[in-house]
Design a protein around this motif. Structure first.
Motif: not given
Length: 229
Positions: A42-43, A51-52, A73-81, A91-93
């Motif tokens: 799944n993603e 999840m959080w 990685g397609l749903l990574l946010p700009a803020d990854c803190s 990260v699977s490419y």
């Protein structure tokens, strides 16, 4: 895929409360010292809020719990803190640009592995007949996969669930782990045990190597155990 888990119980997803209870029991009663991951076919970032929340609840119950993330990685946010909460990130490419990969790397201190995969080579792993190989497999010393409905799989190559005969919601965690441990010894023996699941007997990718060293000290203990068995 039409054969995906086609014969397994799908009466309902594991409730979040049960996921937290299982995580606590694994760490405090069953000797588990590995990472918890959210990645079985799944993603996980499609359900990022859940999840959080689960991670926070598990940490509250078991402060020493650790987590690993698999994502495309397609749903990574700009803020990854927030991703600093993971001990490892993979990260699977698949040939598609990942916009915020650099932001992820800059935001965390844990190892970030960037890997190329086929989509999906596991569909061809289980053959129609027994393989000629008599070697066992140590894959079950790397992962314990519990799916959305609570079914426990032999490993991620058991994508049809044909080797799965137990479910944490139906059978309880302790009973599942007892069966799991017995099967793990059958599968990892060399030659592979006569009572090993048919799925493993037909698997074309089983390996006697330790496939992953997520936590080195645990992987080394597993390697030493196998060497003495």
């Amino acid at each position: 895929h039409p054969n995906r888990n086609k014969t397994l119980p799908k009466d309902g997803p594991i409730p979040d409360d049960m996921i937290v209870d299982i995580a606590e029991a694994l760490y405090t009663k069953h000797g588990f010292n590995g990472h918890i991951g959210w990645h079985y076919y799944n993603e996980p970032l499609m359900a990022a809020n859940r999840m959080w929340e689960l991670m926070a609840r598990i940490k509250q119950r078991v402060p020493r719990a650790t987590f690993v993330l698999w994502t495309n990685g397609l749903l990574l946010p700009a803020d990854c803190s927030r991703f600093a909460a993971f001990s490892e990130i993979h990260v699977s490419y698949y040939g598609i640009s990942i916009p915020h990969f650099a932001d992820l790397v800059a935001s965390v201190r844990c190892p970030v592995q960037f890997v190329h995969w086929e989509l999906d080579d596991r569909l061809r792993a289980i053959g129609d007949v027994m393989t000629d190989s008599t070697s066992g497999c140590n894959r079950m010393f790397t992962e314990l996969d519990v799916d959305y409905y609570g079914n426990i799989h032999l490993c991620c190559y058991d994508w049809e669930g044909t080797g799965t005969v137990w479910n944490v919601q139906i059978d309880g965690l302790a009973s599942c782990l007892e069966v799991w441990d017995a099967l793990r010894h059958q599968v990892s023996s060399n030659p592979i045990g006569d009572d090993a699941p048919d799925t493993c007997q037909r698997c074309k990718v089983r390996s006697m190597g330790m496939l992953s060293y997520f936590i080195p000290e645990i992987a080394c203990r597993a390697r030493d155990f196998l060497a003495g068995s």
